[in-house]
Design an enzyme around this catalytic site. Structure first.
Site, PDB file in Angstrom:
ATOM      1  N   SER A  41     -17.010  -2.371  -8.280  1.00  0.00           N
ATOM      2  CA  SER A  41     -17.992  -1.723  -7.405  1.00  0.00           C
ATOM      3  C   SER A  41     -19.356  -1.679  -8.069  1.00  0.00           C
ATOM      4  O   SER A  41     -19.461  -1.577  -9.302  1.00  0.00           O
ATOM      5  CB  SER A  41     -17.527  -0.298  -7.118  1.00  0.00           C
ATOM      6  OG  SER A  41     -18.590   0.464  -6.594  1.00  0.00           O
ATOM      7  N   ASP A  92       4.145   2.747  -4.262  1.00  0.00           N
ATOM      8  CA  ASP A  92       3.131   3.352  -5.129  1.00  0.00           C
ATOM      9  C   ASP A  92       2.922   2.433  -6.338  1.00  0.00           C
ATOM     10  O   ASP A  92       3.816   2.282  -7.174  1.00  0.00           O
ATOM     11  CB  ASP A  92       3.610   4.736  -5.570  1.00  0.00           C
ATOM     12  CG  ASP A  92       2.523   5.490  -6.319  1.00  0.00           C
ATOM     13  OD1 ASP A  92       1.592   4.846  -6.849  1.00  0.00           O
ATOM     14  OD2 ASP A  92       2.618   6.731  -6.373  1.00  0.00           O
ATOM     15  N   ASP A  94       0.857  -1.196   0.000  1.00  0.00           N
ATOM     16  CA  ASP A  94       0.000   0.000   0.000  1.00  0.00           C
ATOM     17  C   ASP A  94       0.887   1.238   0.000  1.00  0.00           C
ATOM     18  O   ASP A  94       2.077   1.155   0.311  1.00  0.00           O
ATOM     19  CB  ASP A  94      -0.910  -0.001   1.255  1.00  0.00           C
ATOM     20  CG  ASP A  94      -2.172   0.827   1.042  1.00  0.00           C
ATOM     21  OD1 ASP A  94      -2.065   2.059   0.866  1.00  0.00           O
ATOM     22  OD2 ASP A  94      -3.261   0.234   1.040  1.00  0.00           O
ATOM     23  N   TYR A 118     -15.633   7.306 -11.114  1.00  0.00           N
ATOM     24  CA  TYR A 118     -15.200   6.144 -10.310  1.00  0.00           C
ATOM     25  C   TYR A 118     -15.818   4.860 -10.882  1.00  0.00           C
ATOM     26  O   TYR A 118     -15.140   3.854 -11.066  1.00  0.00           O
ATOM     27  CB  TYR A 118     -15.623   6.369  -8.853  1.00  0.00           C
ATOM     28  CG  TYR A 118     -15.460   5.187  -7.938  1.00  0.00           C
ATOM     29  CD1 TYR A 118     -14.209   4.821  -7.447  1.00  0.00           C
ATOM     30  CD2 TYR A 118     -16.571   4.434  -7.520  1.00  0.00           C
ATOM     31  CE1 TYR A 118     -14.063   3.740  -6.586  1.00  0.00           C
ATOM     32  CE2 TYR A 118     -16.431   3.356  -6.664  1.00  0.00           C
ATOM     33  CZ  TYR A 118     -15.178   3.007  -6.201  1.00  0.00           C
ATOM     34  OH  TYR A 118     -15.036   1.938  -5.351  1.00  0.00           O
TER      35      TYR A 118
HETATM   36  P1  NAD Z   1      -9.531   1.966   1.021  1.00  0.00           P
HETATM   37  O1  NAD Z   1      -9.429   3.335   0.443  1.00  0.00           O
HETATM   38  O2  NAD Z   1      -9.589   1.825   2.504  1.00  0.00           O
HETATM   39  O3  NAD Z   1      -8.363   1.033   0.460  1.00  0.00           O
HETATM   40  C1  NAD Z   1      -7.735   1.241  -0.762  1.00  0.00           C
HETATM   41  C2  NAD Z   1      -6.246   1.312  -0.495  1.00  0.00           C
HETATM   42  O4  NAD Z   1      -5.566   1.497  -1.738  1.00  0.00           O
HETATM   43  C3  NAD Z   1      -5.850   2.482   0.409  1.00  0.00           C
HETATM   44  O5  NAD Z   1      -5.221   2.019   1.582  1.00  0.00           O
HETATM   45  C4  NAD Z   1      -4.892   3.281  -0.453  1.00  0.00           C
HETATM   46  O6  NAD Z   1      -3.801   3.861   0.254  1.00  0.00           O
HETATM   47  C5  NAD Z   1      -4.422   2.243  -1.453  1.00  0.00           C
HETATM   48  N1  NAD Z   1      -3.885   2.895  -2.635  1.00  0.00           N
HETATM   49  C6  NAD Z   1      -4.437   3.925  -3.345  1.00  0.00           C
HETATM   50  N2  NAD Z   1      -3.609   4.302  -4.321  1.00  0.00           N
HETATM   51  C7  NAD Z   1      -2.511   3.499  -4.233  1.00  0.00           C
HETATM   52  C8  NAD Z   1      -1.310   3.442  -4.949  1.00  0.00           C
HETATM   53  N3  NAD Z   1      -1.056   4.269  -5.983  1.00  0.00           N
HETATM   54  N4  NAD Z   1      -0.390   2.520  -4.602  1.00  0.00           N
HETATM   55  C9  NAD Z   1      -0.618   1.675  -3.549  1.00  0.00           C
HETATM   56  N5  NAD Z   1      -1.750   1.703  -2.823  1.00  0.00           N
HETATM   57  C10 NAD Z   1      -2.689   2.606  -3.158  1.00  0.00           C
HETATM   58  O7  NAD Z   1     -10.820   1.306   0.350  1.00  0.00           O
HETATM   59  P2  NAD Z   1     -11.597  -0.032   0.700  1.00  0.00           P
HETATM   60  O8  NAD Z   1     -12.927   0.367   1.203  1.00  0.00           O
HETATM   61  O9  NAD Z   1     -10.754  -0.946   1.495  1.00  0.00           O
HETATM   62  O10 NAD Z   1     -11.811  -0.614  -0.763  1.00  0.00           O
HETATM   63  C11 NAD Z   1     -10.976  -1.623  -1.329  1.00  0.00           C
HETATM   64  C12 NAD Z   1     -11.387  -1.842  -2.774  1.00  0.00           C
HETATM   65  O11 NAD Z   1     -12.772  -2.193  -2.848  1.00  0.00           O
HETATM   66  C13 NAD Z   1     -11.213  -0.615  -3.657  1.00  0.00           C
HETATM   67  O12 NAD Z   1     -10.789  -1.024  -4.926  1.00  0.00           O
HETATM   68  C14 NAD Z   1     -12.612  -0.056  -3.748  1.00  0.00           C
HETATM   69  O13 NAD Z   1     -12.805   0.711  -4.910  1.00  0.00           O
HETATM   70  C15 NAD Z   1     -13.446  -1.316  -3.737  1.00  0.00           C
HETATM   71  N6  NAD Z   1     -14.807  -1.079  -3.266  1.00  0.00           N
HETATM   72  C16 NAD Z   1     -15.032  -0.731  -1.963  1.00  0.00           C
HETATM   73  C17 NAD Z   1     -16.329  -0.495  -1.523  1.00  0.00           C
HETATM   74  C18 NAD Z   1     -16.617  -0.097  -0.105  1.00  0.00           C
HETATM   75  O14 NAD Z   1     -17.786   0.119   0.217  1.00  0.00           O
HETATM   76  N7  NAD Z   1     -15.639   0.002   0.774  1.00  0.00           N
HETATM   77  C19 NAD Z   1     -17.397  -0.606  -2.422  1.00  0.00           C
HETATM   78  C20 NAD Z   1     -17.135  -0.950  -3.746  1.00  0.00           C
HETATM   79  C21 NAD Z   1     -15.834  -1.208  -4.151  1.00  0.00           C
END
Ligand code: NAD
Length: 322
Positions: free
Chosen positions: A118, A50, A32, A149
């Site tokens: 999503s 990254d 992450d 998104y």
């Molecule tokens: P989150 O934002 O807590 O986790 C995503 C992580 O990705 C973050 O910790 C962020 O630092 C990391 N990240 C972003 N850019 C990055 C980069 N360039 N390099 C490395 N790491 C990077 O979100 P979440 O709720 O845990 O969601 C996880 C996945 O599930 C995501 O893809 C999100 O789109 C998808 N999703 C989540 C939900 C929800 O309700 N939480 C719903 C639909 C889809």
């Protein structure tokens, strides 16, 4: 020992997934941009990197893991993805990560990557009636997501499916519907509705009024994170390769959600409806396909997850106030 790679392990769902895989006995590498702010990682190896940089992605995908989960994305709640202010970053950052991951996994001869799409990819025109939103998997086209998104998610679904078709990969795609629970973002602008309402109600005195965006009559379903993780591992290990919903079918209005949180908190809260970013009018998971293909679907009542989430957020609020 089996090995797993969790991309986005510093995030909300990724953090819970790492814990689950550790309980199952996996050796886990998490990657992450940042460590999880709310809990110490249980990953055996945590790489801060990254994933927009191809060399970083190739560096962390340096072996054939038994399981690979791609959860990293630039995302947030309605206050982040529906204002339009972050559209370029959301599209560019997440698409770049997915392009890099699909390519690096393929070149490393990893057959199967789990990708977290999503429900935001579903067409807006099917989600105008709050009482009867259509979110069956085969209703995705003609495509018309209501946010950039959602468009990026749709693009990346297609990307992973194209790698399946052309390169013999077996990528798995879940369409998550509003996941919530402890150890997630609960303040700062990227939080989602359940966490925001828990925070506002935890901060309120027992008969206060809290602000809610819109008229509160928009509908959603919310899935507790443990069931999300259960569905995620089941899908990755299944032989089903089309996108599938992972969500709850217990649809509520935002007003009902606020009422349920207030009940859990034991407070009599009034709602003040103010303008704010909203998203579609109605959305609910349709679990017919997951039941048919996986023989499983989430079943836990919303209130069970709210109790655990409220308790955790109330503790954060009290800690911050101290
Ligand atoms: P989150 O934002 O807590 O986790 C995503 C992580 O990705 C973050 O910790 C962020 O630092 C990391 N990240 C972003 N850019 C990055 C980069 N360039 N390099 C490395 N790491 C990077 O979100 P979440 O709720 O845990 O969601 C996880 C996945 O599930 C995501 O893809 C999100 O789109 C998808 N999703 C989540 C939900 C929800 O309700 N939480 C719903 C639909 C889809």
């Amino acid at each position: 020992m089996k090995t797993a790679l969790v991309l986005g392990a510093g995030g909300f769902i990724g953090g819970h997934l790492v814990k689950r895989l550790k309980r199952e006995g996996f050796w886990v590498r998490g990657v992450d941009l940042k460590f999880n702010e709310h809990a110490e990682t249980q990953a055996d190896d945590f790489v801060v990197a990254d994933l927009r940089e191809p060399t970083n992605v190739r560096g962390v995908i340096d072996r054939r893991f038994d399981e690979v989960y791609q959860l990293a994305a630039d995302m947030g709640g309605a206050g982040y993805i529906f204002t339009g202010e972050h559209d370029a970053d959301v599209m560019h950052n997440s698409a770049t990560i997915n392009l890099n991951v699909a390519d690096a996994a393929h070149k490393r001869n990893i057959k199967r990557v789990f990708y977290s799409s999503s429900a935001c990819m579903y067409p807006a025109y099917n989600q105008e009636d709050p009482d009867n939103p259509i979110c069956a998997e085969d209703s995705a086209y003609p495509a018309a997501p209501d946010s950039e998104y959602g468009w990026e998610k749709l693009f990346s679904e297609r990307l992973f499916m194209a790698f399946n078709r052309n390169y013999g990969m077996e990528n798995r795609i879940a369409r998550y519907h509003n996941i919530f629970g402890p150890e997630g973002t609960w303040q700062g602008g990227k939080e989602k509705a359940p966490a925001a309402l828990c925070r506002k109600i935890a901060q309120a005195r027992s008969t206060d009024t809290i602000e809610v965006w819109g008229d509160g009559l928009q509908t959603r379903s919310f899935l507790y994170v443990d069931e999300c993780v259960e569905g995620t591992t089941r899908l990755l290990r299944s032989d089903f390769s089309d996108p599938v919903n992972i969500g709850s079918e217990e649809m509520v209005t935002i007003n009902q959600l606020a009422g349920a949180v207030a009940d859990v908190a034991g407070k009599t809260i009034s709602l003040n409806h103010i303008p704010g970013p909203l998203g579609v009018r109605g959305r609910n998971s349709d679990n017919r396909l997951i039941k048919e293909k996986l023989g499983w679907a989430p079943s836990q009542p919303l209130v069970k997850g709210l109790e655990k989430t409220y308790e955790w957020i109330e503790r954060q609020v009290m800690r911050n106030a101290a």
